[in-house]
Design an enzyme around this catalytic site. Structure first.
Site, PDB file in Angstrom:
ATOM      1  N   ARG A  36      38.458  21.317  43.864  1.00 15.01           N
ATOM      2  CA  ARG A  36      37.730  20.780  45.020  1.00 15.01           C
ATOM      3  C   ARG A  36      38.420  19.544  45.591  1.00 15.01           C
ATOM      4  O   ARG A  36      38.365  19.307  46.804  1.00 15.01           O
ATOM      5  CB  ARG A  36      36.280  20.475  44.634  1.00 15.01           C
ATOM      6  CG  ARG A  36      35.449  21.738  44.599  1.00 15.01           C
ATOM      7  CD  ARG A  36      33.985  21.464  44.389  1.00 15.01           C
ATOM      8  NE  ARG A  36      33.192  22.580  44.896  1.00 15.01           N
ATOM      9  CZ  ARG A  36      31.989  22.900  44.449  1.00 15.01           C
ATOM     10  NH1 ARG A  36      31.429  22.195  43.492  1.00 15.01           N
ATOM     11  NH2 ARG A  36      31.339  23.924  44.975  1.00 15.01           N
ATOM     12  N   LYS A 193      21.016  40.831  39.880  1.00 12.99           N
ATOM     13  CA  LYS A 193      19.724  41.284  40.406  1.00 12.99           C
ATOM     14  C   LYS A 193      19.702  41.511  41.904  1.00 12.99           C
ATOM     15  O   LYS A 193      20.284  40.750  42.667  1.00 12.99           O
ATOM     16  CB  LYS A 193      18.662  40.231  40.071  1.00 12.99           C
ATOM     17  CG  LYS A 193      18.384  40.132  38.590  1.00 12.99           C
ATOM     18  CD  LYS A 193      17.287  39.129  38.339  1.00 12.99           C
ATOM     19  CE  LYS A 193      16.845  39.196  36.889  1.00 12.99           C
ATOM     20  NZ  LYS A 193      15.841  38.178  36.602  1.00 12.99           N
ATOM     21  N   GLY A 350      29.266  31.731  43.544  1.00 16.78           N
ATOM     22  CA  GLY A 350      28.963  31.710  42.111  1.00 16.78           C
ATOM     23  C   GLY A 350      30.016  32.297  41.189  1.00 16.78           C
ATOM     24  O   GLY A 350      31.154  31.842  41.141  1.00 16.78           O
ATOM     25  N   GLY A 373      26.294  28.611  47.149  1.00 17.02           N
ATOM     26  CA  GLY A 373      25.092  28.833  47.960  1.00 17.02           C
ATOM     27  C   GLY A 373      25.378  28.920  49.449  1.00 17.02           C
ATOM     28  O   GLY A 373      24.816  29.769  50.149  1.00 17.02           O
TER      29      GLY A 373
END
Ligand code: AMP
Length: 392
Positions: A36, A193, A350, A373
């Site tokens: 980063r 999921k 993620g 996100g």
């Protein structure tokens, strides 16, 4: 592009407030992965080259409005100075006197913005104060752009604002992949999921030509189609939702690719004894942990006809070998096609970067987003407040 870049700004002799994401992993005060930090170097160097003085605003961890000494940004100063090739001055509590007294080529780092509860509340008082510290605002933190905070949106609305180089690269890559892509477009959505990626699936079926659904969430779709999934991870309460997504895809002419063969095992463990069977033949006492070779062959053939690829989430339980096989094989093909220039490939979110790194494929992708996100919310079709604030 509806937003300005550094090239549109006159920075000579100006103090530039730069929102960055330097939320890097640390161990005992030492940065363990500087990715980063490396990604913001072009912005800082360009501001200095244009005669500006960068004042860095950043968060670190989740102090929730309190002064948490372990979440101070001060230990990052050596790594930042190293990366920028110039000394960084840390200021714990900025005052006008101190900021205005800095030399014209100084690089300043201000303490964790989230030590004040006003940051996450997007309090106008904090945004107003920050805006008085500089002349120009530059947002280079795409990964924080899905949050409307004082340092991401509040301050942007009060001063001349532009996107930094990393923000520019992220937005160009994402717009190229989804807003104005070269077709056909294929998206890979995997992971645990359906419930956590509902909006993503809903947006993508309306926009892409092929959608590969993999990982645990594919089980929910197989079950919704009436197949037995044994002991697999499966959200049976999402059956109707899965069927709706399949319907929506049909109406939009989006081909859905589900596993046609599966790798099953009796337990979720590395090296577990396993076999490959047809998707219709999952034994009642076994769980699906990966897609099989026929499915991979189908995915590869779609990649070969596609011009653009969007990837989020693994095709199987990639952390436990050998259930990384489908993810690795598909990623290797995407890497090969990207390298030859046949495919524009964009990945993010993620676990995805870890999965592609594990496959040795990440370096060959056209663009790997540093955002989790924010990448997902952008792919869901949402407006990111940090980006919207630059567009005004
Ligand atoms: P996500 O964070 O939603 O991208 O999900 C990633 C996680 O999904 C990883 O930890 C994988 O191990 C897990 N996963 C992928 N496929 C399966 C599967 N078939 N069964 C259980 N977990 C899976």
């Amino acid at each position: 592009m509806a937003w300005k870049t550094l090239d549109d700004m006159d920075l000579a002799g100006k103090r530039v407030l730069v929102r960055v994401d330097i939320n890097v992993p640390m161990d005992k005060g030492v940065v363990t992965d500087a990715t980063r930090i490396e990604r913001i170097v072009p912005t800082i160097k360009d501001i200095l080259a244009m005669g500006g003085s960068p004042i860095l605003l950043a968060h670190f961890g989740r102090p929730k409005g309190k002064h948490v000494p372990e979440m101070s940004l001060k230990p990052l100063v050596p790594a930042l100075s190293d990366a920028f090739g110039t000394e960084v001055t840390f200021i714990e509590r900025p005052s006008h006197d101190e900021i205005f007294g800095m030399p014209g080529d100084a690089v300043v780092l201000i303490e964790n913005t989230r030590f004040s509860a006003m940051e996450e509340a997007n309090d106008p008082q904090m945004a107003g104060f920050l805006s008085t510290l500089g002349d120009v605002y530059c947002n280079d933190a795409f990964s924080a752009a899905h949050r409307a905070h004082a340092s991401t949106t509040g301050v942007a609305e009060l001063m001349p604002a532009c996107a930094g180089r990393l923000m520019q690269a992220e937005l160009s890559a994402l717009e190229g992949a989804l807003a104005t892509p070269v077709r056909p477009v294929v998206a890979v959505v995997g992971g645990a999921k359906v419930s956590s990626k509902l909006e993503l699936l809903g947006n993508l079926v309306a926009k892409v030509d092929h959608l590969v659904i993999g990982g645990g969430m594919a089980n929910t779709f197989l079950a919704a189609k009436g197949l037995n999934v044994g002991k697999s991870l499966c959200e049976h309460d999402m059956t109707d939702t899965a069927l709706e997504i399949l319907e929506k895809a049909k109406a939009a002419n989006c081909e859905i690719i589900l596993p046609s063969d599966i790798v099953v095992a009796a337990e979720f463990a590395a090296g577990a004894a396993n076999e490959t069977v047809a998707a219709e033949a999952c034994p009642a006492d076994k769980m699906i942990l990966d897609a099989g070779p026929d499915t991979v062959a189908k995915i590869v053939s779609v990649f070969e006809t596609a011009k653009t690829l969007i990837w989020n989430g693994p095709l199987g339980a990639f952390e436990i070998k050998p259930f990384n096989a489908a993810t690795d094989a598909a990623a290797a093909k995407a890497a090969e096609l990207s390298k030859s220039g046949a495919l524009v490939s964009v990945a993010g979110g993620g676990d995805t970067v870890a999965a592609l790194n594990g496959a040795g494929a990440a370096d060959s992708f056209t663009y790997i987003s540093t955002a989790g996100g924010a990448f997902l919310e952008w792919m869901e079709g949402k407006t990111l407040p940090g980006v919207a604030a630059l567009e005004q």
